[in-house]
Design an enzyme around this catalytic site. Structure first.
Site, PDB file in Angstrom:
ATOM      1  N   LYS A  15       0.821  -1.226   0.000  1.00  0.00           N
ATOM      2  CA  LYS A  15       0.000   0.000   0.000  1.00  0.00           C
ATOM      3  C   LYS A  15       0.844   1.260   0.000  1.00  0.00           C
ATOM      4  O   LYS A  15       0.452   2.273  -0.557  1.00  0.00           O
ATOM      5  CB  LYS A  15      -0.948   0.015   1.198  1.00  0.00           C
ATOM      6  CG  LYS A  15      -0.276  -0.138   2.549  1.00  0.00           C
ATOM      7  CD  LYS A  15      -0.674  -1.432   3.213  1.00  0.00           C
ATOM      8  CE  LYS A  15       0.175  -1.680   4.437  1.00  0.00           C
ATOM      9  NZ  LYS A  15       0.023  -2.999   4.987  1.00  0.00           N
ATOM     10  N   GLY A  55      -6.849  -6.426   3.347  1.00  0.00           N
ATOM     11  CA  GLY A  55      -6.403  -7.824   3.299  1.00  0.00           C
ATOM     12  C   GLY A  55      -7.254  -8.658   2.369  1.00  0.00           C
ATOM     13  O   GLY A  55      -7.328  -8.406   1.166  1.00  0.00           O
ATOM     14  N   ILE A  68     -10.474  -8.911   2.160  1.00  0.00           N
ATOM     15  CA  ILE A  68     -11.821  -8.399   1.880  1.00  0.00           C
ATOM     16  C   ILE A  68     -11.835  -7.768   0.485  1.00  0.00           C
ATOM     17  O   ILE A  68     -10.997  -6.931   0.183  1.00  0.00           O
ATOM     18  CB  ILE A  68     -12.224  -7.323   2.917  1.00  0.00           C
ATOM     19  CG1 ILE A  68     -11.946  -7.823   4.337  1.00  0.00           C
ATOM     20  CG2 ILE A  68     -13.677  -6.951   2.743  1.00  0.00           C
ATOM     21  CD1 ILE A  68     -12.137  -6.738   5.392  1.00  0.00           C
ATOM     22  N   GLY A  78       2.439 -10.112  18.364  1.00  0.00           N
ATOM     23  CA  GLY A  78       2.806  -9.995  16.960  1.00  0.00           C
ATOM     24  C   GLY A  78       1.814  -9.176  16.150  1.00  0.00           C
ATOM     25  O   GLY A  78       1.898  -9.110  14.929  1.00  0.00           O
ATOM     26  N   LYS A 117      -3.806   3.399   2.800  1.00  0.00           N
ATOM     27  CA  LYS A 117      -4.943   2.625   2.287  1.00  0.00           C
ATOM     28  C   LYS A 117      -6.095   3.526   1.872  1.00  0.00           C
ATOM     29  O   LYS A 117      -6.759   3.286   0.869  1.00  0.00           O
ATOM     30  CB  LYS A 117      -5.403   1.619   3.356  1.00  0.00           C
ATOM     31  CG  LYS A 117      -4.397   0.507   3.632  1.00  0.00           C
ATOM     32  CD  LYS A 117      -4.779  -0.269   4.893  1.00  0.00           C
ATOM     33  CE  LYS A 117      -3.845  -1.445   5.151  1.00  0.00           C
ATOM     34  NZ  LYS A 117      -4.065  -2.031   6.496  1.00  0.00           N
ATOM     35  N   GLY A 177      -2.741 -10.558   7.624  1.00  0.00           N
ATOM     36  CA  GLY A 177      -2.398 -11.945   7.874  1.00  0.00           C
ATOM     37  C   GLY A 177      -1.987 -12.629   6.593  1.00  0.00           C
ATOM     38  O   GLY A 177      -2.378 -12.235   5.500  1.00  0.00           O
TER      39      GLY A 177
END
Lengths: 429, 429
Positions: free
Chosen positions: B106, B135, B137, B188, B206, B303
């Site tokens: 991005k 991600g 979506i 994390g 984004k 992720g």
């Protein structure tokens, strides 16, 4: 700039919305999409009973499908008639003559998809149906164009706005089904004959399409377990609230290996579940893929402009396909080796409410029947009646087999202490 | 069966996920999509510090981009390196040699999109970036392929999982920012240097991409108002709860005519708002179109596998484009007449919490300053301190101009009765 002429079949809510968008946004679509899209013809049943004739120039209208089928300049046919015939014949004739078909008609698609797909493949015509499920929500495109790399294991959604409006009112205002149905009919959210919605047929048509696409396997409507919302009572909602649940009419499809189950029924969902807060006429669908995990899509599942928005998005998509349309791969149609097993004895959580006689041994007798059929109980809620000699007992089971629960219920209804099985509602996590 | 060779640049979380999906689902993609996709090369920085080298055959790896740029069999380059250089140079070289680029980066896209777009158009290469926002979506595909007929007036979303995890914990567990940040770092969910997330840079990148696409106008990052979450305190959440609000880091874009506003900041949302219940690392975006009305998309915004799922969906989509890729139409780039006006003095609802001296006339003095700047007050909440001589007053305004509120706050801070402006948080409906 590519030019396309479009015909619209049916000029009701959706058809007139498609005309409006294509006309009002003509300049935008030229500019942004490099497409010059014009509506060349509109098919109506007759000229006397069409309420929307004033919305388009008189010369566009025809009552004769031949005017469209034989017009070689028309390359895209938008079908918004609803019902099976004559929609089926018109779609077939359009595809057979190489015209791309975009439809919002879930009933005809759920009943004749394979036939259409075969006809389309023969001539290379496109077949697009985003508007059949979830109105303006891009559910099908998400499966075909954003989840291609996923093995989808579950679809679960609220895909009928009428019933969700009714269930929302029943839940929030504590009203009975009949009263809310009458209100929905007054507001235009329910038809004069509400059977298709309240008995779950509409959701069944949509689930057939949705699950076929998600699981790459043809799921005809007759393999779908279907149960409507007409038997739900105020007491069901009161019990659900006590236990921390909402009740929604869900369309559910699950796939594990080659085993697929598809069902439409009232479903209890924990109030914290994202689908539990989908209110009124809104729709929402959960999709679970092995890579992307859970995706939820939410929006207006019906209505003139949202549904027309989905139809027009298909028209534009079809134009950009440059004559190379893609087709569904159904893995369970004749000739495919990868056979699908349809599961009718699915596993579910059950909420069973009984009216029983207050006497020693009642609870033990009922619990014993469940145990004999291998059904484990998670929660039990007993509320005594004012008469002092009867109670309502509600059992929530752990996940159990559908057939085992049905067998247990037959035995339970024969117990002398059980006056009535008042309701059986499935639950999902 | 069409064959494509893919190169992956960067083999961290996303790059290795892309390799895994393309390899594990190779048979499915052949069968369902009629595509034979193989990973031909993987670029890594060096061979000594790469933790994922064991996940693919040794001969696929290279440290030299020329091995990819000069390989004519490679037609698709997947860039998952992150950061600006060398990603920018590699993307440009790939596009200039006619290779299609799919990226999850991005930062580089928000800073160099127009440069890339120009290079891609010259050679006819494709440029795909679904994975840069949200991600797994399908937000960008929904705009380009399902809302084409809509004039989009608003995008509003939670598009940074790290900050949403932190804000969820602060809200639900009543903890302070620093404590929750440390926990997120341990799990994390937050980087050792968390600036990009907690100061809103990631969301700004984004939003630049999301709003450019939604509004068909290039929205460079320097026109975006940006405010992070580091100043939020436990007291802010307590006040928000009292008033019936959640606090989320929202990315917001609004368009009215040619006036566009874009901003990232902590935002109060009524607890009944669908975005208010998006918890933890999940992302969700609202899109409002004139035809389709509100659509919400929800899922995992980051992720390995969710993001890789989006990258692979772009790869497959690019393959089906048959070399005819579409490009963005930015309506505000040089040569376009339809100029866009960027609104910095946007309208918003404001929640202002002050610490004041308890004395007659305090409330009147403050209310008078707001009034002089044309800011109307909707709700006022005053809570006395234990010391009996000071109070906290919280004002919720009606919609007001940003600049007027800032001017009012400057005057208010100069009032003798005002000890401190403790927080200013915007709210959205």
């Amino acid at each position: 700039m590519k030019r396309f002429q479009v015909a619209i079949l049916g000029f009701g809510t959706v058809g007139s919305g498609v005309y409006r968008i294509l006309t009002e946004n003509h300049g935008d679509l030229k500019h942004r999409e490099s497409l010059d899209l014009t509506v060349a013809r509109i098919l109506v049943r007759d000229f006397t009973n069409e309420p929307n004739l004033h919305l388009a120039p008189r010369q566009l209208f025809t009552t004769c499908f031949d005017d469209i089928a034989q017009d070689e300049n028309i390359s895209i046919v938008v079908e918004c008639m609803g019902g099976v015939e004559p929609a089926r014949s018109f779609i077939l004739r359009a595809l057979e003559s190489g015209k791309t078909v975009v439809t919002s008609n879930k009933e005809v698609m759920s009943k004749h998809w394979y036939e259409f797909e075969t006809a389309a493949k023969k001539t290379g015509a496109g077949l697009y149906l985003e508007a059949t499920v979830g109105g303006g929500i891009p559910i099908l495109r998400t499966i075909t164009d954003s989840m291609q790399a996923n093995n989808i294991s579950r679809v679960m959604g609220i895909i009928n706005g009428t019933t969700n409006f009714i269930l929302t009112k029943m839940s929030e205002e504590g009203k009975d089904f009949a009263e809310v149905l009458a209100q929905a009919q007054q507001l235009g959210y329910a038809e004069a004959n509400p059977t298709a919605d309240v008995e779950g047929y509409d959701a069944m048509y949509k689930l057939s399409i949705l699950s076929s696409m998600a699981f790459h396997a043809h799921m005809p409507i007759d393999v779908i377990y279907r149960e409507g919302i007409t038997k739900l009572t105020r007491a069901d909602f009161e019990t659900a609230k006590l236990l921390g649940y909402e009740i929604k009419l869900l369309a559910i499809g699950k796939k594990e290996g080659n085993r697929i189950e598809v069902r439409v029924h009232p479903t209890m969902l924990k109030t914290t579940h994202p689908l539990a807060s989908v209110r009124g006429v809104f729709n929402a669908v959960f999709l679970t893929g092995h890579a992307v995990d859970d995706i939820m899509l939410y929006g207006r599942g019906a209505g003139c402009m949202p549904t027309a928005s989905a139809v027009v998005s298909d028209v534009i998509y079809a134009c950009h396909a440059h004559g190379r349309h893609r087709y569904m791969t159904f893995e369970n149609i004749p000739g495919m080796s990868d056979q699908v097993e349809l599961v009718r004895d699915f596993r579910c959580i059950y909420c069973v409410r009984l009216k029983v006689t207050d006497q020693p041994g009642t609870m033990a007798a009922i619990a014993d029947v469940f145990a004999r059929h291998g059904v484990s109980l998670k929660d039990v809620l007993q509320l005594g009646e004012a008469d002092g000699c009867s109670s309502h007992i509600t059992f929530m089971t752990y996940e159990a087999q559908e057939f085992a629960v049905q067998a247990a219920l037959r035995d339970i209804s024969a117990l002398p202490c059980v006056r009535a099985i008042e309701s059986v509602i499935r639950a999902e996590n």
